[in-house]
Design an enzyme around this catalytic site. Structure first.
Site, PDB file in Angstrom:
ATOM      1  N   GLU A  78      70.287 -25.412  10.310  1.00 27.32           N
ATOM      2  CA  GLU A  78      71.784 -25.522  10.805  1.00 27.32           C
ATOM      3  C   GLU A  78      72.071 -24.100  11.525  1.00 27.32           C
ATOM      4  O   GLU A  78      71.444 -23.246  10.992  1.00 27.32           O
ATOM      5  CB  GLU A  78      72.327 -25.543   9.697  1.00 27.32           C
ATOM      6  N   ARG A  88      85.278 -35.559   2.470  1.00 27.05           N
ATOM      7  CA  ARG A  88      85.609 -37.040   2.987  1.00 27.05           C
ATOM      8  C   ARG A  88      85.735 -37.442   1.501  1.00 27.05           C
ATOM      9  O   ARG A  88      85.888 -38.368   0.840  1.00 27.05           O
ATOM     10  CB  ARG A  88      84.438 -37.045   3.370  1.00 27.05           C
ATOM     11  N   CYS A 141      77.609 -28.996   2.025  1.00 25.74           N
ATOM     12  CA  CYS A 141      76.952 -27.814   2.583  1.00 25.74           C
ATOM     13  C   CYS A 141      76.912 -26.830   3.817  1.00 25.74           C
ATOM     14  O   CYS A 141      76.877 -25.657   3.803  1.00 25.74           O
ATOM     15  CB  CYS A 141      76.251 -28.759   3.485  1.00 25.74           C
ATOM     16  N   HIS A 165      69.354 -29.217   5.875  1.00 28.19           N
ATOM     17  CA  HIS A 165      69.381 -30.275   5.517  1.00 28.19           C
ATOM     18  C   HIS A 165      68.648 -30.695   6.136  1.00 28.19           C
ATOM     19  O   HIS A 165      67.022 -30.817   6.860  1.00 28.19           O
ATOM     20  CB  HIS A 165      69.801 -30.851   6.501  1.00 28.19           C
TER      21      HIS A 165
END
Length: 214
Positions: A78, A88, A141, A165
């Site tokens: 990232e 979510r 994350c 990730h």
């Protein structure tokens, strides 16, 4: 040199999390650096507190956090974390923030301070598929990446930090739709090791053409 490597516990109904499963497989030393392994909860609030406590105790030179991104087909390092929590699904403590800043006094975003391109290049040079990612999402994350970079900026100057990730590991996709990407845990651990090697060696970032066209 000391590297703190964190990995999340299982979440979202999964029995394992390939993040910490791979972290557990890392050797205790990579490129001359001591490797400290830490499992952290997949929880917005507690993960930040656990990471800060470990940084305070260990005083690492580098903090590299690892998390699962089910559906991604390769290792993704990232580049940026944003000051936003938008969940979510609830985390493992039932927290489900919507549209909230992670730190009221924090910057809008922080860029990774580890050599992202060099980490990707080193994994690729050893035959492991890897890419740069420009979105760590808005779940836990992104949260831990943001919090650690915030702490490095405000409280622990000199610490380098970043996030990787990883895909599902093989056992997780047994009952998932045909074509769901995965990577064996051992290969994930090997890839993380090459990423750490590049981070420890430091220096200028690799010449690697990257970026997105959409």
């Amino acid at each position: 040199m000391k590297v703190l490597v964190t990995g999340f516990d299982p979440f979202g109904g999964e029995r394992v999390n390939p993040a910490f499963e791979a972290v557990k497989l890392l050797p205790d030393e990579i490129a001359g650096a001591e490797i400290i392994k830490l499992e952290i909860p997949t929880v917005f609030t507690r993960s930040a507190a656990v990471a800060e406590e470990a940084i305070e105790k260990e005083r690492p030179d580098i903090v590299l956090s690892i998390g699962q991104a089910g559906g991604r087909s390769c290792m993704t390092v990232e580049k940026v974390a944003i000051n936003l929590a938008e969940a979510r699904i609830p985390d493992n403590d039932g927290e489900q923030p919507i549209g909230q800043p992670l730190r009221e006094d924090g910057d809008t975003a922080y860029f990774a301070t580890v050599p992202v391109k060099s980490m990707v290049a080193n994994m690729r040079s050893h035959g492991i598929p890897a890419h740069i990612s420009y979105t760590a999402g808005t779940y836990v994350c992104n949260s831990i990446m943001y919090h650690v970079l915030y702490l490095a900026d405000r409280k622990f100057p000199g610490i380098k930090a970043g996030f990787i990730h990883v895909p599902y590991e093989a056992g997780q996709v047994v009952d998932k739709p045909n074509g769901t990407p995965f990577m064996p845990s051992g290969l994930i651990a090997e890839a993380i090791g090459y990423a750490i090697e590049a981070a420890v060696q430091g220096g200028d970032d690799a010449e690697l053409t990257a970026g997105e066209t959409h």
